[in-house]
Design a protein around this motif. Structure first.
Motif, PDB file in Angstrom:
ATOM      1  N   PHE A 222       0.813  -1.215   0.000  1.00  0.00           N
ATOM      2  CA  PHE A 222       0.000   0.000   0.000  1.00  0.00           C
ATOM      3  C   PHE A 222       0.852   1.273   0.000  1.00  0.00           C
ATOM      4  O   PHE A 222       0.417   2.303  -0.496  1.00  0.00           O
ATOM      5  CB  PHE A 222      -0.929   0.015   1.211  1.00  0.00           C
ATOM      6  N   GLY A 223       2.036   1.212   0.556  1.00  0.00           N
ATOM      7  CA  GLY A 223       2.891   2.389   0.574  1.00  0.00           C
ATOM      8  C   GLY A 223       2.715   3.276   1.780  1.00  0.00           C
ATOM      9  O   GLY A 223       3.372   4.317   1.878  1.00  0.00           O
ATOM     10  N   ASP A 224       1.804   2.916   2.706  1.00  0.00           N
ATOM     11  CA  ASP A 224       1.636   3.742   3.899  1.00  0.00           C
ATOM     12  C   ASP A 224       2.776   3.534   4.885  1.00  0.00           C
ATOM     13  O   ASP A 224       3.039   4.395   5.725  1.00  0.00           O
ATOM     14  CB  ASP A 224       0.293   3.443   4.566  1.00  0.00           C
ATOM     15  N   LEU A 225       3.454   2.390   4.810  1.00  0.00           N
ATOM     16  CA  LEU A 225       4.638   2.118   5.614  1.00  0.00           C
ATOM     17  C   LEU A 225       5.752   1.663   4.673  1.00  0.00           C
ATOM     18  O   LEU A 225       5.571   0.698   3.920  1.00  0.00           O
ATOM     19  CB  LEU A 225       4.358   1.031   6.658  1.00  0.00           C
ATOM     20  N   VAL A 226       6.881   2.326   4.740  1.00  0.00           N
ATOM     21  CA  VAL A 226       8.025   1.957   3.895  1.00  0.00           C
ATOM     22  C   VAL A 226       9.283   1.984   4.754  1.00  0.00           C
ATOM     23  O   VAL A 226       9.434   2.847   5.637  1.00  0.00           O
ATOM     24  CB  VAL A 226       8.183   2.913   2.693  1.00  0.00           C
ATOM     25  N   PRO A 227      10.199   1.037   4.538  1.00  0.00           N
ATOM     26  CA  PRO A 227      11.448   1.051   5.311  1.00  0.00           C
ATOM     27  C   PRO A 227      12.350   2.200   4.883  1.00  0.00           C
ATOM     28  O   PRO A 227      12.438   2.545   3.706  1.00  0.00           O
ATOM     29  CB  PRO A 227      12.066  -0.306   4.989  1.00  0.00           C
ATOM     30  N   LYS A 228      13.055   2.767   5.861  1.00  0.00           N
ATOM     31  CA  LYS A 228      13.942   3.901   5.603  1.00  0.00           C
ATOM     32  C   LYS A 228      15.419   3.513   5.687  1.00  0.00           C
ATOM     33  O   LYS A 228      16.269   4.189   5.109  1.00  0.00           O
ATOM     34  CB  LYS A 228      13.658   5.020   6.615  1.00  0.00           C
ATOM     35  N   THR A 229      15.734   2.459   6.399  1.00  0.00           N
ATOM     36  CA  THR A 229      17.127   2.056   6.564  1.00  0.00           C
ATOM     37  C   THR A 229      17.518   1.048   5.496  1.00  0.00           C
ATOM     38  O   THR A 229      16.662   0.390   4.886  1.00  0.00           O
ATOM     39  CB  THR A 229      17.348   1.443   7.958  1.00  0.00           C
ATOM     40  N   ASP A 230      18.827   0.897   5.295  1.00  0.00           N
ATOM     41  CA  ASP A 230      19.319  -0.070   4.309  1.00  0.00           C
ATOM     42  C   ASP A 230      18.982  -1.503   4.726  1.00  0.00           C
ATOM     43  O   ASP A 230      18.615  -2.328   3.888  1.00  0.00           O
ATOM     44  CB  ASP A 230      20.835   0.087   4.144  1.00  0.00           C
ATOM     45  N   LEU A 231      19.110  -1.806   5.994  1.00  0.00           N
ATOM     46  CA  LEU A 231      18.783  -3.148   6.466  1.00  0.00           C
ATOM     47  C   LEU A 231      17.295  -3.434   6.295  1.00  0.00           C
ATOM     48  O   LEU A 231      16.896  -4.535   5.904  1.00  0.00           O
ATOM     49  CB  LEU A 231      19.197  -3.308   7.931  1.00  0.00           C
ATOM     50  N   GLY A 232      16.446  -2.427   6.564  1.00  0.00           N
ATOM     51  CA  GLY A 232      15.005  -2.602   6.383  1.00  0.00           C
ATOM     52  C   GLY A 232      14.646  -2.820   4.933  1.00  0.00           C
ATOM     53  O   GLY A 232      13.778  -3.653   4.623  1.00  0.00           O
ATOM     54  N   ARG A 233      15.303  -2.115   4.016  1.00  0.00           N
ATOM     55  CA  ARG A 233      15.041  -2.318   2.590  1.00  0.00           C
ATOM     56  C   ARG A 233      15.497  -3.708   2.157  1.00  0.00           C
ATOM     57  O   ARG A 233      14.875  -4.323   1.280  1.00  0.00           O
ATOM     58  CB  ARG A 233      15.755  -1.247   1.773  1.00  0.00           C
ATOM     59  N   THR A 234      16.565  -4.205   2.745  1.00  0.00           N
ATOM     60  CA  THR A 234      17.020  -5.559   2.421  1.00  0.00           C
ATOM     61  C   THR A 234      15.987  -6.599   2.837  1.00  0.00           C
ATOM     62  O   THR A 234      15.667  -7.527   2.083  1.00  0.00           O
ATOM     63  CB  THR A 234      18.362  -5.843   3.114  1.00  0.00           C
ATOM     64  N   VAL A 235      15.456  -6.444   4.060  1.00  0.00           N
ATOM     65  CA  VAL A 235      14.405  -7.360   4.527  1.00  0.00           C
ATOM     66  C   VAL A 235      13.169  -7.256   3.637  1.00  0.00           C
ATOM     67  O   VAL A 235      12.547  -8.269   3.274  1.00  0.00           O
ATOM     68  CB  VAL A 235      14.053  -7.066   5.999  1.00  0.00           C
ATOM     69  N   ALA A 236      12.802  -6.028   3.268  1.00  0.00           N
ATOM     70  CA  ALA A 236      11.635  -5.835   2.413  1.00  0.00           C
ATOM     71  C   ALA A 236      11.844  -6.474   1.044  1.00  0.00           C
ATOM     72  O   ALA A 236      10.930  -7.096   0.487  1.00  0.00           O
ATOM     73  CB  ALA A 236      11.342  -4.346   2.263  1.00  0.00           C
ATOM     74  N   SER A 237      13.027  -6.348   0.474  1.00  0.00           N
ATOM     75  CA  SER A 237      13.308  -6.960  -0.822  1.00  0.00           C
ATOM     76  C   SER A 237      13.209  -8.476  -0.735  1.00  0.00           C
ATOM     77  O   SER A 237      12.660  -9.139  -1.633  1.00  0.00           O
ATOM     78  CB  SER A 237      14.712  -6.553  -1.296  1.00  0.00           C
ATOM     79  N   PHE A 238      13.716  -9.052   0.353  1.00  0.00           N
ATOM     80  CA  PHE A 238      13.606 -10.498   0.538  1.00  0.00           C
ATOM     81  C   PHE A 238      12.154 -10.931   0.621  1.00  0.00           C
ATOM     82  O   PHE A 238      11.755 -11.951   0.040  1.00  0.00           O
ATOM     83  CB  PHE A 238      14.366 -10.906   1.807  1.00  0.00           C
ATOM     84  N   MET A 239      11.326 -10.151   1.318  1.00  0.00           N
ATOM     85  CA  MET A 239       9.914 -10.511   1.457  1.00  0.00           C
ATOM     86  C   MET A 239       9.178 -10.380   0.128  1.00  0.00           C
ATOM     87  O   MET A 239       8.278 -11.167  -0.171  1.00  0.00           O
ATOM     88  CB  MET A 239       9.257  -9.626   2.519  1.00  0.00           C
ATOM     89  N   MET A 240       9.529  -9.403  -0.681  1.00  0.00           N
ATOM     90  CA  MET A 240       8.893  -9.270  -1.996  1.00  0.00           C
ATOM     91  C   MET A 240       9.192 -10.471  -2.883  1.00  0.00           C
ATOM     92  O   MET A 240       8.297 -11.010  -3.554  1.00  0.00           O
ATOM     93  CB  MET A 240       9.368  -7.984  -2.672  1.00  0.00           C
ATOM     94  N   LEU A 241      10.461 -10.900  -2.902  1.00  0.00           N
ATOM     95  CA  LEU A 241      10.821 -12.081  -3.686  1.00  0.00           C
ATOM     96  C   LEU A 241      10.167 -13.342  -3.120  1.00  0.00           C
ATOM     97  O   LEU A 241       9.745 -14.225  -3.860  1.00  0.00           O
ATOM     98  CB  LEU A 241      12.345 -12.238  -3.712  1.00  0.00           C
ATOM     99  N   LEU A 242      10.098 -13.409  -1.795  1.00  0.00           N
ATOM    100  CA  LEU A 242       9.429 -14.542  -1.156  1.00  0.00           C
ATOM    101  C   LEU A 242       7.957 -14.592  -1.515  1.00  0.00           C
ATOM    102  O   LEU A 242       7.370 -15.669  -1.656  1.00  0.00           O
ATOM    103  CB  LEU A 242       9.604 -14.456   0.364  1.00  0.00           C
ATOM    104  N   GLY A 243       7.329 -13.423  -1.679  1.00  0.00           N
ATOM    105  CA  GLY A 243       5.910 -13.377  -2.022  1.00  0.00           C
ATOM    106  C   GLY A 243       5.599 -14.023  -3.347  1.00  0.00           C
ATOM    107  O   GLY A 243       4.531 -14.628  -3.521  1.00  0.00           O
ATOM    108  N   TRP A 244       6.503 -13.917  -4.328  1.00  0.00           N
ATOM    109  CA  TRP A 244       6.263 -14.561  -5.619  1.00  0.00           C
ATOM    110  C   TRP A 244       6.088 -16.070  -5.457  1.00  0.00           C
ATOM    111  O   TRP A 244       5.191 -16.673  -6.024  1.00  0.00           O
ATOM    112  CB  TRP A 244       7.442 -14.276  -6.562  1.00  0.00           C
ATOM    113  N   GLY A 245       6.994 -16.676  -4.677  1.00  0.00           N
ATOM    114  CA  GLY A 245       6.896 -18.119  -4.480  1.00  0.00           C
ATOM    115  C   GLY A 245       5.710 -18.521  -3.634  1.00  0.00           C
ATOM    116  O   GLY A 245       5.075 -19.551  -3.875  1.00  0.00           O
TER     117      GLY A 245
END
Length: 305
Positions: A222-245
């Motif tokens: 939704f975009g109402d919550l977005v990570p601001k730190t590099d580590l948070g973006r890394t976790v978010a990227s992992f979750m996005m790829l995990l969502g495909w599977g």
């Protein structure tokens, strides 16, 4: 053979709980039997005609409810919409009464899933008449929304809904395990994001972070919550790829179950002439419940003597 046992008594069908003839009680003859054949038996001419008329009425009644919720349309065409609404309400009331009249166990049908749906299809229209005063218009709107349950009546007349329902029931344990794994993943990663980002970036609590994890792993974002730190973006990227599977898993489970049902040749409308049991395989020659000879399936060769 005991004196109380009929000379040609057939054993009770194994799928009696799933067969409406056994569950609700098919009348032996007379006008109730003819009405039962038209309402509950879709393999007769009257039954097919009844189903087609009901499908059309259900769809049109839902269209009327949707149009009534649109203020400009309701303001300009309120009278005809209200007339159509009451026409469909009376039609479904007659249908519901007919179903109760033509079965030998009306209370059992009234308590069944489709019996409750049939009641919810007509009850809001009558209940809205009993709600007095203009200050409860919100309650009337809620009652009107309950009329959308009419769309569930379509599942009674379309065979593919039954196949999907059987596939979901057969896969329920696999789906439950899958959902439990997804819940553990979003709970753990949501907690990680709460620790990494913290309240200063909007992750004020673990439930809020879990909400973000669910919207991310389902690729909604939704975009109402977005990570601001590099580590948070890394976790978010992992979750996005995990969502495909993750999204592919339940589709594969249900698709494989539907394929299995088709490969086994399940034919729900192929009925035994002796005990009225359904669900025989396409190439079956005898009833699996009473042993009587079965008529040849339309797509299968006639059984050889």
């Amino acid at each position: 053979m005991t004196p109380t046992e009929p000379p040609h008594a057939a054993p009770a069908p194994a799928n009696a709980s799933a067969d409406p003839h056994q569950r609700y009680g098919k009348p032996d003859g007379g006008w109730r039997a003819r009405l039962y054949a038209a309402i509950f038996e879709s393999d007769t001419h009257a039954g097919r005609l009844f189903d087609l008329v009901l499908i059309g009425a259900i769809v049109l009644s839902v269209v009327v409810v949707v149009l009534s919720s649109m203020e400009p349309v309701a303001r300009e065409h309120g009278t005809p919409l209200k007339a159509f609404e009451w026409f469909f309400t009376l039609l479904f009331t007659v249908e519901y009464a007919g179903r109760l009249l033509c079965v030998r166990r009306p209370l059992r049908y009234a308590r069944s899933f489709f019996g409750v749906i049939d009641l919810l299809a007509v009850l809001p229209s009558y209940a809205a008449l009993l709600v007095p005063g203009a200050h409860v218009l919100l309650d009337i709107r809620i009652l009107r929304l309950l009329r959308m349950f009419r769309i569930l009546k379509l599942t009674l007349y379309i065979q593919e809904y039954s196949m999907l329902g059987r596939a979901l029931m057969a896969s329920r344990r696999k789906i439950l395990v899958f959902l439990s794994v997804v819940m553990m993943v979003v709970l753990l990663l949501g907690t990680v994001m709460y620790l990494v980002e913290g309240p200063r970036h909007g992750y004020t609590s673990i439930p809020t972070a879990v909400y973000w994890a669910i919207s991310t792993v389902t690729t909604v974002g939704f975009g109402d919550l977005v990570p601001k730190t590099d580590l948070g973006r890394t976790v978010a990227s992992f979750m996005m790829l995990l969502g495909w599977g993750i999204l592919a898993v339940p589709t594969g489970i249900i698709s494989s179950e539907i394929t299995h049902q088709r490969s086994t040749g399940y034919a729900p409308l192929r009925r035994c002439p002796a005990c009225s049991a359904e669900g025989h395989e396409l190439l079956a020659r005898f009833c699996k419940n009473c042993g009587a000879a079965l008529p040849a399936a339309p797509s299968s060769p006639a059984p050889q003597a």
